[in-house]
Design an enzyme around this catalytic site. Structure first.
Site, mmCIF file in Angstrom:
data_model
loop_
_atom_site.group_PDB
_atom_site.id
_atom_site.type_symbol
_atom_site.label_atom_id
_atom_site.label_comp_id
_atom_site.label_asym_id
_atom_site.label_seq_id
_atom_site.Cartn_x
_atom_site.Cartn_y
_atom_site.Cartn_z
ATOM 1 N N GLU A 65 51.651 8.023 18.011
ATOM 2 C CA GLU A 65 51.338 8.665 19.286
ATOM 3 C C GLU A 65 52.349 8.223 20.337
ATOM 4 O OE1 GLU A 65 50.672 10.748 21.827
ATOM 5 O OE2 GLU A 65 48.745 11.015 20.798
ATOM 6 N N GLY A 83 45.070 11.855 23.533
ATOM 7 C CA GLY A 83 45.484 13.214 23.209
ATOM 8 C C GLY A 83 45.382 14.187 24.375
ATOM 9 N N THR A 84 45.464 15.466 24.032
ATOM 10 C CA THR A 84 45.493 16.516 25.054
ATOM 11 C C THR A 84 44.216 16.559 25.873
ATOM 12 O OG1 THR A 84 46.996 17.883 23.733
ATOM 13 C CG2 THR A 84 45.704 18.995 25.429
ATOM 14 N N CYS A 85 43.061 16.511 25.224
ATOM 15 C CA CYS A 85 41.788 16.649 25.938
ATOM 16 C C CYS A 85 41.650 15.595 27.027
ATOM 17 C CB CYS A 85 40.622 16.569 24.963
ATOM 18 S SG CYS A 85 39.008 16.675 25.763
ATOM 19 N N HIS A 144 8.761 28.297 32.356
ATOM 20 C CA HIS A 144 8.782 29.384 33.339
ATOM 21 C C HIS A 144 8.483 28.807 34.724
ATOM 22 C CE1 HIS A 144 8.271 33.399 35.040
ATOM 23 N NE2 HIS A 144 7.193 32.912 35.668
#
Length: 457
Positions: free
Chosen positions: A32, A38-40, A440
């Protein structure tokens, strides 16, 4: 040359594999060259959502008058928004890096690497070899063939995170997830935004009616030009100029802004990694080819995440990592199943989808039922001021098996989970949703209502 039992390329979801390997007593290496995570963690889902949430708050405040609440946004503290994001990702990336450094039997190679022969990589000046290799090398922003783009200072999803001041105006080239999310962010904080999209629709991978409603709602805050192809870029007196062709009538139009963001998709990093030198095959776009077990064509080499280009989302890559590891160490193989893989787009309104679209279900030969329910037709929707949005579901006739679910509106990324869970377990039918007791009034009723409105399609 140093020899390892397991070599993992990439520190995003690849760290799941590395952790399992270390826990199994294997000598493990991670390649790395960037920060851990990483990207995230560093350039993708986490930093972008930390920017988008303040934009959501701004949107809620500006729409509050419809509910009888008069409020205004006095100012945007852009440096604070950006610093909050940077502080978070730096802290968590550094924490992960310290954990890796402190882990016995785990070596971190901090330079970029490339294959030079079978099961062998050169990383910086070192040569490493491994018995089992996992390619989790990710992808990077794609830059389309726009004339002179290399001579114009443009932003990508990586570099946009380095901005220090609010842009007065911005052109965004592209109409996918990154384009619409950053379009939402910047238009909400005061930037004049123009999106130029080559495709006839925003988010062309979503249901057509979702794309149409998104364009209608986002069009209230920014300019959207679909069916326009960016052909040439230039810069004059610090202003970016993009010339685009109208793909309907063939005419040309110039767009100008202070900043230009290119968000036209992603390309794999295989051209840097050169996995073909270890016998791994690539498709025509450069993504690593794998089978249903995430095996490449080369024995003892697996690939996952953005590197294979299937469903480029962090949660998908995490599951792929677990599947690939299982198949690497067990005789009984497990297939990677994408049929109930959800995703969300954090625009305003939000979008979330799972499974097949209506057209895909028909193309696959299913006889289907389609159900639809509007947010405004629920009690909670009325309480919220009847927001624009709906849930659309696709079900197989006869079996009741859920084939797909698609949502646009508030909390879409949360509401999709009920459909996803039903698709992933048991008999995969809609009966648990239709029979399950729903609070509800709560917005979850819109999902139940969609399955209660099934009609033949």
């Amino acid at each position: 040359m140093e020899k390892f039992d397991v070599l993992v390329i990439g520190s995003g979801s690849g760290m799941i594999v590395a952790s399992n390997a270390v826990a199994s007593g294997m000598k493990t290496a991670v390649v790395e060259s960037g920060p851990m995570g990483g990207t995230c963690m560093n350039r993708g889902c986490i930093p972008s959502k930390m920017l988008i949430y303040p934009a959501d708050v701004v949107s809620i405040i500006r729409e509050a008058e419809e509910l009888g609440v008069k409020a205004t946004v006095n100012s945007i503290d852009f440096p604070k928004i950006m610093n909050r994001m940077h502080d978070y990702i730096i802290e968590h990336s550094q924490q992960q890096a310290k954990a890796v450094e402190a882990t016995r039997n785990l070596t971190w190679f901090r330079e970029a690497g490339g294959f030079i022969s079978d099961y062998t990589m050169k990383v910086g000046k070192q040569v490493v070899r491994a018995d089992r290799i996992f390619i989790v090398s990710g992808a990077r922003p794609d830059i389309p063939p726009i004339r002179e783009i290399e001579n114009v200072g443009y932003l990508t999803s990586d570099t946009v995170l380095k901005l220090e001041t609010v842009p007065r105006s911005m052109i965004i080239v592209g109409g996918g997830y990154v384009a619409v999310e950053y379009g939402h962010f910047f238009s909400s904080i005061g930037t004049k935004v123009s999106i130029i999209q080559r495709n006839p629709r925003l988010l062309p991978e979503e249901e057509p009616e979702i794309s149409d409603l998104l364009k209608e709602e986002m069009g209230k805050r920014l300019q959207i030009f679909t069916n326009y192809e960016a052909l040439e870029a230039g810069e004059k007196n610090g202003i970016k100029i993009v010339t685009a062709r109208n793909r309907v009538d063939g005419g040309f139009e110039d767009f100008s802004a202070e900043f230009l963001l290119i968000a036209a998709g992603r390309v794999p990093n295989s051209d840097l990694l050169k996995p073909e030198k270890t016998g791994v095959k690539l498709d025509e776009k450069g993504f690593v080819q794998v089978n249903e077990y995430l095996e490449t064509g080369k024995n003892n080499i697996w690939a996952l995440g953005d590197a294979i280009g299937k469903q480029m989302f962090k949660h998908v890559a995490n599951l792929e990592a677990e599947i690939a590891w299982h198949n690497a160490v067990h005789e009984h193989k497990v297939e990677m199943d994408y049929s109930a893989a959800p995703h969300a787009v954090f625009t305003h309104p939000q979008i979330a989808s799972v499974g097949l679209k209506e057209s895909e279900a028909k193309q696959k030969g299913y006889k289907i039922l389609v159900g639809k329910a509007l947010y405004k037709d629920t009690a909670q929707g009325a309480a919220m001021g009847e927001p624009q949005g709906f849930v659309k579901v696709i079900v197989e006739q006869g079996t009741g098996k859920i084939l797909g679910g698609h949502i646009i509106g508030p909390f879409a990324s949360t509401l999709i989970q009920e459909i996803t869970n039903a698709m992933a377990f048991g008999d995969k039918t809609f009966m648990p949703i239709i029979r399950g007791m729903h609070i509800h009034p709560a917005m979850s009723e819109v999902v139940q209502n969609a399955f209660g409105n099934l009609r033949e399609a």
